[in-house]
Design an enzyme around this catalytic site. Structure first.
Site, PDB file in Angstrom:
ATOM      1  N   TYR A 151      -0.290   0.135  10.425  1.00 39.72           N
ATOM      2  CA  TYR A 151      -0.481  -0.392   9.078  1.00 39.72           C
ATOM      3  C   TYR A 151       0.578   0.168   8.131  1.00 39.72           C
ATOM      4  O   TYR A 151       1.184  -0.562   7.343  1.00 39.72           O
ATOM      5  CB  TYR A 151      -1.878  -0.036   8.603  1.00 39.72           C
ATOM      6  N   SER A 174       0.849  -1.189   0.000  1.00 35.84           N
ATOM      7  CA  SER A 174       0.000   0.000   0.000  1.00 35.84           C
ATOM      8  C   SER A 174       0.888   1.244   0.000  1.00 35.84           C
ATOM      9  O   SER A 174       1.946   1.265   0.646  1.00 35.84           O
ATOM     10  CB  SER A 174      -0.894   0.027   1.239  1.00 35.84           C
TER      11      SER A 174
END
Length: 241
Positions: free
Chosen positions: A164, A143
């Site tokens: 994350y 990501s």
């Protein structure tokens, strides 16, 4: 030789993992849908079988080395090789956290376990199977949230989901490390950022891309030719420098 692909984190019909599995199946791969909860993966494998594809559900817990070893034993006994490994399992448990100073360390440890340590350990566990394939491919689903961690990069807004973001940053680093470690083999290792993808029907944003489009990019990286790149991160099939 039957082409095989194992995708982790396949537990929801609307999820990216299932879209990736279906795309592999359409290319005549026997797809192995791996999830921590076998009861969630089995109906998805059955859906593919009903559509005429070869699919198997497999329990796989990325926080449990014994589970990974058992998965390796199953694939060894059933197929003897693995052509593609897609490390798709992930989660964003701290989406509302806007500073690394507010991060919950238990959440950080969980994110690292799933997105970094798990894929690393699974690659080790499945390496004999990947080596047994003519030209295996490993794809880590990343990501651009990881770019928030890059030194000196200012995205003009607070850091979101630091656990994350850090985990994906380290996953990108791991991709490069594994690519270099396997440079003298036919195995290619790359990461793909699928972009904002419509995998949650209850909260779809109009800018989200269909899961099938994101899946196509991941399968593209998993089917690169022998002269393909390795150790890189791709967005829309273009390398991120």
């Amino acid at each position: 030789m039957t082409k095989t692909a194992l995708i982790t984190g396949v537990s929801r019909e609307a999820g990216l993992g299932f879209a990736v599995a279906r795309r592999f199946a359409e290319l005549d791969f026997h797809v192995i849908l791996a999830a921590r909860d076998l009861a969630a993966a089995e109906p998805l494998a059955e859906r593919l079988r009903e559509d005429g594809y070869a699919a198997t559900a497999l329990r796989l817990d990325l926080a449990d080395q014994a589970s990974m070893d058992e998965a390796g034993s199953y694939v060894t006994q059933t197929f003897g090789h693995l052509d593609a490994l897609v490390n798709n399992a992930s989660g964003m448990p701290d989406y509302r956290v806007l500073s690394a100073l507010d991060a919950d360390m238990d959440v950080v440890r969980s994110a690292l376990e799933v997105s970094v340590i798990g894929p690393w350990a699974l690659t080790q566990a499945l390496l004999p199977l990947l080596t047994a394939a003519p030209a295996a491919r490993i794809v880590n689903v990343s990501s651009l949230a990881a770019q928030q961690v890059a030194v000196g990069l200012d995205l003009g807004e607070p850091m979101r989901s630091p656990a994350y973001a850090m985990a994906k940053y380290l996953l990108n680093a791991l991709t490069g490390v594994l690519g270099r470690a396997l440079k003298d083999t036919p195995i290619l290792v790359n990461a793909v950022d699928p972009g904002n993808t419509a995998t949650h029907p209850e909260r779809v944003d109009e800018t989200d891309r269909p899961a099938v489009d994101s899946a196509n990019d991941i399968v593209w990286a998993a089917t690169l030719g022998a002269d393909g790149p390795t150790g890189q991160l791709f967005v829309d099939r273009k390398p991120v420098l």
